[in-house]
Write an enzyme that holds these catalytic residues in place. Structure first.
Site, mmCIF file in Angstrom:
data_model
loop_
_atom_site.group_PDB
_atom_site.id
_atom_site.type_symbol
_atom_site.label_atom_id
_atom_site.label_comp_id
_atom_site.label_asym_id
_atom_site.label_seq_id
_atom_site.Cartn_x
_atom_site.Cartn_y
_atom_site.Cartn_z
ATOM 1 N N ASP A 226 0.776 -1.287 0.048
ATOM 2 C CA ASP A 226 0.116 0.063 -0.103
ATOM 3 C C ASP A 226 0.746 1.331 -0.049
ATOM 4 O OD1 ASP A 226 -2.115 -1.704 0.101
ATOM 5 O OD2 ASP A 226 -2.551 -1.684 2.247
ATOM 6 N N GLU A 227 2.025 1.181 -0.474
ATOM 7 C CA GLU A 227 2.974 2.263 -0.606
ATOM 8 C C GLU A 227 3.223 2.831 -1.966
ATOM 9 O OE1 GLU A 227 4.227 4.237 1.675
ATOM 10 O OE2 GLU A 227 4.080 3.031 3.584
#
Length: 282
Positions: A226-227
């Site tokens: 999720d980066e």
């Protein structure tokens, strides 16, 4: 007959880039139909997207000539025929709202895609895939079989020549190796307004914090969960009376819309990577 192309590029900023690019196209009979550029003062990088029509040379000759030209500027670039649908593989688990939305938009002519396959670790959506005449591949995933499953998934992606992989609520974490192989061509939808509420069950986290806005984020897939570089985000307003189930239901519409926008911009070559961020020429 005129041929339409989309050129995207990035390089260190310096005076005269726009003039040089337009001059290159003019010398080859190119007519610029759409152009946008951006200079990032923080990184010193220049970004540009140009859509143009050209009677000659053809795609491969133009690519060869541009390669020689671009070397003088140290450009990273891509040249695509305009209007060519992007070969796409969609991955999904048990929640099908994003998958259903993408399929409908595609068949309605709203997304310039060529959806070649749907891959899932569950069987739920084989009938939906069949209704759109899209091959469905059921590949179960467990901790013990994950390497073999990902190998099979990648075989399908490569066999279909996919330039885009969409994780439409595919709820398995991809290995670092698969993330590396799909770098820059895999888009995930996360059901939260990142960087808040990463990881699993973000609606539960949001409800626990009593937030007044819930959101969704479409981003490129990287090995850091999720980066990845963010492409699009949106929010929906909620209040104290909403349950987790309410938040989940409201969020589905936001997720579908955000993912559809990101897929559309990517398939139209409007998204350029700028380190861990993106430049988007809408």
């Amino acid at each position: 007959m005129s041929h339409a192309f989309i050129l995207t590029l990035s390089c260190a900023d310096r005076p005269g880039i726009v003039h040089a690019v337009s001059g290159f196209l003019f010398e080859r009979g190119g007519n610029i139909e759409e152009a946008a550029q951006y200079n990032d003062p923080d990184t010193g990088l220049f970004f540009m997207r140009v859509q143009f029509a050209c009677d000659k040379p053809g795609h491969e000759e133009l690519r060869s000539q541009w390669r020689d030209f671009a070397q003088g500027f140290g450009m990273q670039w891509q040249l695509h025929p305009a209007g060519a649908p992007m070969r796409t593989v969609i991955m999904v688990s048990r929640e099908g709202h994003c998958l259903n939305d993408l399929l409908f938009r595609w068949k309605s002519g709203l997304l310039p895609l060529d959806i070649r396959a749907i891959v899932s670790n569950h069987r739920e959506f084989y009938q939906l895939a069949a209704s759109y005449n899209v091959p469905f591949h059921h590949i179960p995933v467990t901790a013990a079989t994950k390497p073999q499953a990902e190998s099979r998934q990648y075989e399908i992606i490569e066999a279909e020549g996919a330039d885009l992989v969409v994780l439409a609520r595919y709820m398995q974490v991809l290995s670092d190796e698969l993330c590396r192989r799909l770098a820059g061509r895999a888009i995930n939808i996360h059901h939260s307004f990142l960087p808040s509420f990463k990881g699993a069950k973000p609606y539960y986290q949001a409800h626990d914090r009593g937030v007044k806005l819930i959101g969704a984020t479409a981003h490129y897939v990287t090995a850091d969960l999720d980066e990845g570089p963010i492409i699009e985000q949106d929010v929906a307003r909620v209040d104290h009376s909403k349950t987790v189930e309410d938040l989940t239901a409201i969020g589905r519409d936001t997720e579908s819309l955000v993912l559809a926008r990101a897929v559309k911009w990517h398939s139209e070559h409007r998204v350029l990577l700028n380190g861990h961020k993106t430049v988007i020429f809408k």
